[in-house]
Design a protein around this motif. Sequence first.
Motif, mmCIF file in Angstrom:
data_model
loop_
_atom_site.group_PDB
_atom_site.id
_atom_site.type_symbol
_atom_site.label_atom_id
_atom_site.label_comp_id
_atom_site.label_asym_id
_atom_site.label_seq_id
_atom_site.Cartn_x
_atom_site.Cartn_y
_atom_site.Cartn_z
ATOM 1 N N TYR A 43 0.803 -1.261 -0.006
ATOM 2 C CA TYR A 43 -0.068 0.208 -0.017
ATOM 3 C C TYR A 43 0.840 1.217 -0.057
ATOM 4 O O TYR A 43 0.259 2.264 -0.216
ATOM 5 N N ARG A 44 2.159 1.160 0.355
ATOM 6 C CA ARG A 44 3.079 2.436 0.246
ATOM 7 C C ARG A 44 4.239 2.298 -0.409
ATOM 8 O O ARG A 44 5.400 2.275 -0.010
ATOM 9 N N ALA A 45 4.187 1.406 -1.511
ATOM 10 C CA ALA A 45 5.233 1.098 -2.327
ATOM 11 C C ALA A 45 5.953 2.206 -2.639
ATOM 12 O O ALA A 45 5.332 3.215 -3.309
ATOM 13 N N SER A 46 7.252 2.423 -2.478
ATOM 14 C CA SER A 46 7.855 3.992 -2.502
ATOM 15 C C SER A 46 9.469 3.717 -2.547
ATOM 16 O O SER A 46 9.994 2.925 -1.828
ATOM 17 N N PHE A 47 10.163 4.594 -3.224
ATOM 18 C CA PHE A 47 11.517 4.881 -2.968
ATOM 19 C C PHE A 47 11.945 5.532 -1.767
ATOM 20 O O PHE A 47 13.049 5.807 -1.574
#
Length: 671
Positions: free
Chosen positions: A420-424
Amino acid sequence: MARKKRTHEEHTIDPAAQEMLYRADELGIGTAFSRADEMVPCNIGSAGMCCKICSMGPCRLTKDGQTGVCGATLDTIQARNLIRGIAAGAAAHSDHGRDMALTLKAVANDETEGYMIRDVAKLRMVASYYDIPIEDRSPKEIANDLADLYIAQFGQQHGKVIPVIRAPEKRQKVWEDTGVMPRGVDREIVECLHRTHIGDDQDPEHILQHAVRTAIGDGWGGSLIATDVSDILFGTPAPILGQANLGVLKKDMVNVVVHGHEPTLSQMVVAASQDPEIIEYAKAAGAEGVALSGICCTANEILMRQGIPAAGNFLHQELSILTGAVEAMVVDVQCIMQALTNLASNFHTQIITTSPKVKIKGAMHIEFDEHKALTIAKQILRTAIDNYKNRGEIQIPDATEDLIPGFSHEYINYMLGGSYRASFRPLNDAVMSGRIRGVAAIVGCNNPRSTQDYLHTYVAEQLLKQDVLIVETGCGAIASAKVGHLLGEAGLDQVGPGLREICETIGIPPVLHMGSCVDNSRILTVLSQVVEEGGLGDDIDQVPAVGLAPEWMSEKALSIGTYCVASGVYVIFGGSSPVSGMPDRVSDSDVVAKFISEGWEELYGGKMEFIPDPDEMVRKSLEHIDKKRADLGLPEYDPERYGQSGDARMLELEELPFAERRAAVYGVAAD
Ligand code: SF4
Ligand code: MSK
């Protein structure tokens, strides 16, 4: 005059390879290692100072002021030689991309046997980059449109190769402003050949600008297409347990080694090898089954998707046959040594070529056709099984190392933030804080002129100690796998304190295997997302990152290096430079070398240098990373600030009496 014959310990750091080289000696068989000792490289050709473009030559320019018969100067000749190499490399990658796009089209139209669209999420995501409608449409309808769009990129004459829109906007503007935006993948490659025909483009800087345009068409065009379609058809890689080195060959099984680059056939061989009918056929032949393994980038393709073991990297192709335990080596395209058939004639091994583009005298040819892929894959396996009875004495080195490959762009995104918070964001934050000093991509081949795997692993180890996170592809990744760098905690004792904390917190190895050499495109899209995430500049050339190809040998490596430079990366090649010139004999023989370093840096923010000394590679990498950090206003790298959290610290704390533990954790007095 022959070169000094090196010991096998000087040929390779890999004990399994050394064992096979001693076996080759006993059997009186030559390998690429011994041929490299015997073959003295031409010092004029290797310095880029020989032109054989027309039959007025070859012209060798070794004196000040000398020109070719046509009047060509040394810098023109060096630039022409370099761009021809880059064009060949771009052609190899991009033709692979074209074949993948054609396969996608055939799958979308139910014309193939055995294939399916495995990663619908990636298909929808890629289609949406290009505004291909995805809502209320079947995967095949979307795939049809995407395949058409991708196929069109190769023969396109005007405009820009569409996947470049995935580069940061500022980068795209750099390419527009400098006139190197690729129009069509094939068009730029053809133009390289036209420009370098006798009597065409003779301004070295102008020639090399077109090299950049061609390479961008490879990295952000053909290669990116190859990676996208491979993921859509065979699944986007995610971490999976695998094994590497010659010990993956099995004593009591039919060993089939797939070698080359294209996953289309090898994926089908994987499927066929698990078919009960094939397993029964192998058992009837007296074997326990079929053991599949890979060499080079075909190995990477099936390793990162199915966990099929890698028998080794480029220089292991001959060594695997020297075990005497390989029933068939099935090859497709690229990096296949012609020496294989001669070598195999000493054993029972059947070399099977499969690509309509590649035949080798002495090899059996079973041509691959995607319309009956599974049938052909089974035919190949039956041929191998029939050969099992011909096996003679075998010697399989007892050498395997576990590894976790499969760090695709998508997986890195997921691992940093979850579904839900896929991010770099966590990665950018770690670089910004200095826990991670910077990022290095260590990629590329083996070269028998240097000690196999040594440069790859030495450079990686030095950078890891300096808190540099490493991503790898191609044969370099297999080199790291063989020494255990691609395992979760296993490699962490060699890693700096800040990087260690990050690896332990996220649960990743300090060296991330991102795929095959065509998958260097994944590194480009990761860099784009790092920029998009914010905090590390607004273009790739501001990110504290370097690219290294310590043991390069192929023309593809030159194309990869060039598109990375064009994208803003400092790229360091090890080994010899194809544009080194001979500054001791010809005073201005470093004009091209200076242009691809200082000239390209001015234009693109990235530069290309050839540095043979590994300590110098490490020093220049760190210097570059630190300069980029300073330019961004990030805190100076300071390893003393970190290492106070993470699993290792937790274990240390557990050993302390409660009061001391509380004091250490909360920073209060112990009593
Ligand atoms: Fe010699 Fe010029 Fe012909 Fe090259 S193109 S081989 S430099 S005459
Ligand atoms: S296989 S191009 S030796 S990486 Fe991709 Fe390895 Fe280099 Fe071939």
